[in-house]
Design a protein around this motif. Sequence first.
Motif, PDB file in Angstrom:
ATOM      1  N   PRO A 708       0.814  -1.229   0.000  1.00 16.78           N
ATOM      2  CA  PRO A 708       0.000   0.000   0.000  1.00 16.78           C
ATOM      3  C   PRO A 708       0.842   1.271   0.000  1.00 16.78           C
ATOM      4  O   PRO A 708       0.495   2.254  -0.659  1.00 16.78           O
ATOM      5  CB  PRO A 708      -0.823  -0.128   1.294  1.00 16.78           C
ATOM      6  CG  PRO A 708      -0.932  -1.605   1.509  1.00 16.78           C
ATOM      7  CD  PRO A 708       0.381  -2.173   1.053  1.00 16.78           C
ATOM      8  N   ALA A 709       1.960   1.259   0.741  1.00 15.76           N
ATOM      9  CA  ALA A 709       2.844   2.429   0.766  1.00 15.76           C
ATOM     10  C   ALA A 709       4.291   1.975   0.659  1.00 15.76           C
ATOM     11  O   ALA A 709       4.665   0.935   1.206  1.00 15.76           O
ATOM     12  CB  ALA A 709       2.645   3.240   2.058  1.00 15.76           C
ATOM     13  N   VAL A 710       5.092   2.762  -0.044  1.00 16.57           N
ATOM     14  CA  VAL A 710       6.503   2.453  -0.244  1.00 16.57           C
ATOM     15  C   VAL A 710       7.314   3.720   0.010  1.00 16.57           C
ATOM     16  O   VAL A 710       6.931   4.808  -0.432  1.00 16.57           O
ATOM     17  CB  VAL A 710       6.773   1.920  -1.669  1.00 16.57           C
ATOM     18  CG1 VAL A 710       8.263   1.896  -1.968  1.00 16.57           C
ATOM     19  CG2 VAL A 710       6.172   0.533  -1.841  1.00 16.57           C
ATOM     20  N   VAL A 711       8.432   3.557   0.715  1.00 18.86           N
ATOM     21  CA  VAL A 711       9.386   4.641   0.920  1.00 18.86           C
ATOM     22  C   VAL A 711      10.677   4.244   0.209  1.00 18.86           C
ATOM     23  O   VAL A 711      11.331   3.268   0.588  1.00 18.86           O
ATOM     24  CB  VAL A 711       9.664   4.892   2.413  1.00 18.86           C
ATOM     25  CG1 VAL A 711      10.719   5.985   2.584  1.00 18.86           C
ATOM     26  CG2 VAL A 711       8.370   5.265   3.138  1.00 18.86           C
ATOM     27  N   VAL A 712      11.025   4.968  -0.856  1.00 18.76           N
ATOM     28  CA  VAL A 712      12.246   4.701  -1.612  1.00 18.76           C
ATOM     29  C   VAL A 712      13.326   5.656  -1.106  1.00 18.76           C
ATOM     30  O   VAL A 712      13.129   6.869  -1.079  1.00 18.76           O
ATOM     31  CB  VAL A 712      12.029   4.877  -3.121  1.00 18.76           C
ATOM     32  CG1 VAL A 712      13.338   4.705  -3.874  1.00 18.76           C
ATOM     33  CG2 VAL A 712      11.002   3.878  -3.623  1.00 18.76           C
ATOM     34  N   VAL A 713      14.464   5.082  -0.719  1.00 25.64           N
ATOM     35  CA  VAL A 713      15.552   5.879  -0.148  1.00 25.64           C
ATOM     36  C   VAL A 713      16.689   5.954  -1.157  1.00 25.64           C
ATOM     37  O   VAL A 713      17.210   4.931  -1.601  1.00 25.64           O
ATOM     38  CB  VAL A 713      16.063   5.254   1.168  1.00 25.64           C
ATOM     39  CG1 VAL A 713      17.085   6.165   1.826  1.00 25.64           C
ATOM     40  CG2 VAL A 713      14.897   4.984   2.114  1.00 25.64           C
ATOM     41  N   LEU A 714      17.071   7.177  -1.534  1.00 25.44           N
ATOM     42  CA  LEU A 714      18.098   7.407  -2.541  1.00 25.44           C
ATOM     43  C   LEU A 714      19.256   8.185  -1.930  1.00 25.44           C
ATOM     44  O   LEU A 714      19.289   9.411  -1.966  1.00 25.44           O
ATOM     45  CB  LEU A 714      17.512   8.185  -3.716  1.00 25.44           C
ATOM     46  CG  LEU A 714      16.293   7.534  -4.372  1.00 25.44           C
ATOM     47  CD1 LEU A 714      15.705   8.459  -5.405  1.00 25.44           C
ATOM     48  CD2 LEU A 714      16.683   6.219  -4.991  1.00 25.44           C
ATOM     49  N   PRO A 715      20.239   7.487  -1.338  1.00 24.98           N
ATOM     50  CA  PRO A 715      21.371   8.202  -0.725  1.00 24.98           C
ATOM     51  C   PRO A 715      22.248   8.832  -1.787  1.00 24.98           C
ATOM     52  O   PRO A 715      22.333   8.364  -2.928  1.00 24.98           O
ATOM     53  CB  PRO A 715      22.118   7.081   0.017  1.00 24.98           C
ATOM     54  CG  PRO A 715      21.754   5.835  -0.729  1.00 24.98           C
ATOM     55  CD  PRO A 715      20.346   6.033  -1.212  1.00 24.98           C
TER      56      PRO A 715
END
Length: 775
Positions: A708-715
């Motif tokens: 339902p929800a996604v957090v994409v982390v782009l360092p």
Amino acid sequence: MSTEPETTEDAEPGTPGADSTPGPADRAGTGEADTGQEPAAEGGDAGAGQTSDAESTEAVTEQAPGAQSAEAGAGQTSDAESAEAGAGQVSEAEAELRAQQAERERIEQRKAEKKAPIESGTKLSGKAADLLAAVRAVESGEKPVATVFEEPRPAARRSAPEPERRPRPMAPEPVASPAAPAPEAVQAVRQVLAEGGAPEALAPQITAVLGEGADEQLRADPWQLLRIPGVRPEQADGFARALLGAECGPDDERRGRALTGWLLEQAALAGHTALEMPALLAALAQRGVPEPDSAVRDAIAEGEALVFQDALEVKAGAPARSDEEGAEEDEERPVRVLVGLERYALAEESLADGLARLVNSVPKQDGSAEDWERAAAAAQGSTAELIRAVAGQGLVLHTGGEASLAEPAALLNAARSLGLRAWAATHGPIGRNRFAALLRRSGQAADVSERADETPAEYPVATVSGLLAGLEGPGRDADGALDLDLLVVLDAPQLDVEAAALLTESLPDGARLVLAGDPAVLWSVGPGRVFADLLAARICPQVASRRPDPGPLGELVSGIGIGELNQVEAPGKEVVIVPVRDAGEAVHRTVQLVVDSVPRAIGVPAEETQVITPGHGGAVGTRALNAALKERLNPGPGRFGGFDPGDRIVHSPVPGRALQGRVVTADGEGLHLSCEGETVVVPRERVEQSVRHGWALTAHQAVGSRWPAVVVVLPGDAAQALSRPWVYTAFGRADRHLSVVHGVEQALARAVAEIPAKPRTTRLPVLLAPQVSGA
């Protein structure tokens, strides 16, 4: 697309940024590349097994442009080691591995039947001609000598054989787990390792790989150490120097042969089924092998590698030739020389044969033409096109995004209403359960009840691994073939050559196969690019869905697929961006989003929110993020090998497969997990190597699933490794909401616009061309 101010600590979910897969360029950053190959363990890198994923393929990728970074960490296990021990009952991983072993034995038997001379190569010269002569010498049972590497005599050109039906692999029988190596054998190997200064912990692995007399084999050829996943050439060299002393040198033929096999293994981890000869020779030279061509010849002579010659296509628009000129042109047609491991080469040949059989055969007449036409007429648009294509063809390709899954669902229901034994197979359990729910919503299949309390298990949907292992699906008939008339394989881009070969060879005569998937997502973790190769070959009908993914998320992801990073209107905060300046802030904001902002502003609880990041290592890798998320969401002492009941985990029974779930408990049998409603027990000795915390995953681990929800982390340190397929895959895992913790600035837009998928070297198109009628 909304953006929250950087100074707001308690802000709503922030902005989408970009996600990336670290490669050689960012070894100092994220540390471990996202290929899905790395085992789930966090502590498996010790001693000789220490290596970063980017480094493990450096030699091959630098010489073969397009080689994709692959993981080869010390914790990475072989297929045989990945089987879970079961008490009186075979585990899913072991059953799958046994099915694969049956397929390998079958294709090895097939190889023994191919005694005809190599088709081409009469116009080769130099090293390529030498290698071809070496192969012919091996086929005749001779060890190549110097005189063999003279001008080879012309060989008769062999016509492509007609596809024939061969014995199909049977479902594996539940048997006891393989016996562990004898303690005295392990102790003998441990003594040799100690003499050479290598970690004694490698003794069980080496004993299992080398078999009887492992200690003597290792002492006679210390570079056999390279057969253990994760061991690096420099580590094997040090071990050899300690054992051999003055006898050890870079020109040792044992070293050259072992490095040839190691480089081919690294290429397979990067997705290639073979390497072009110049790339392999250059990589050997870079590793200090003084005579690379001799090393390759030795590997071929010992049966550790195979050499192939594939004719190159004539350029379109070339002027027509007279008959005499045309004959000469055929003789001098350029070829490319490839070297590959037997395992993948034979699987690719078996796959080509199986696909050719489907394309050239007439499907079983289940239902009249009028019945199929009525089913198509009841549908609309590309759904009707799909049903009509399947009615008359044995192999059909279907492309589209998440919304397009409604079309295979309609096909499956229509086929079952006509009396066909129709099944679907997905990449993982999450995809299987989602497709079963879609079947329930779109209309029941003819033989499925309409009870409100139905479970996904009551629908004709399985996972590919469960289907092949005989643990899910319709089972097999008396001949060993899958007991079905139509198989729809979803997530088709995730099929590697071995799984695809086993699937096609397991289909009965007259069956239909539909390969469906989104061609823009990341390719398979294993070698090959089966779906992409078939789309390019155009040997069967292709139906492109015209159903766009809805809403702001669908608009954003669709644009990425064609190389455009568009700013979309998201009035419901479907897409938000959270700018960050450094790694510490990225971890802090990620935890804040999962624990507070997304549940409060979007209404999606933390247990239904998935974090996706480029790699396992580094300051913002899965390890760091999972540690921070566990501290907030399920703190505990980690009394079960670092895990506590309630921990969110990802279990990798074999390399390349990832099952999400939770820890239930632990006892003498091992760690008890619940993975999508299924109970899995991981033996204590396998926990460290195959289980990770799973609040944060890589994109390869997440492919085939949605949340339902996604957090994409782009360092920021992943900027140089971003690619369009990675961004497309990571962003496309979100159903309702996407937050992107963005620290890569303009690198995201450049990656989407300019960096497509890295090419893989495969032979499937060449193998298909002469076997498919009208190709």
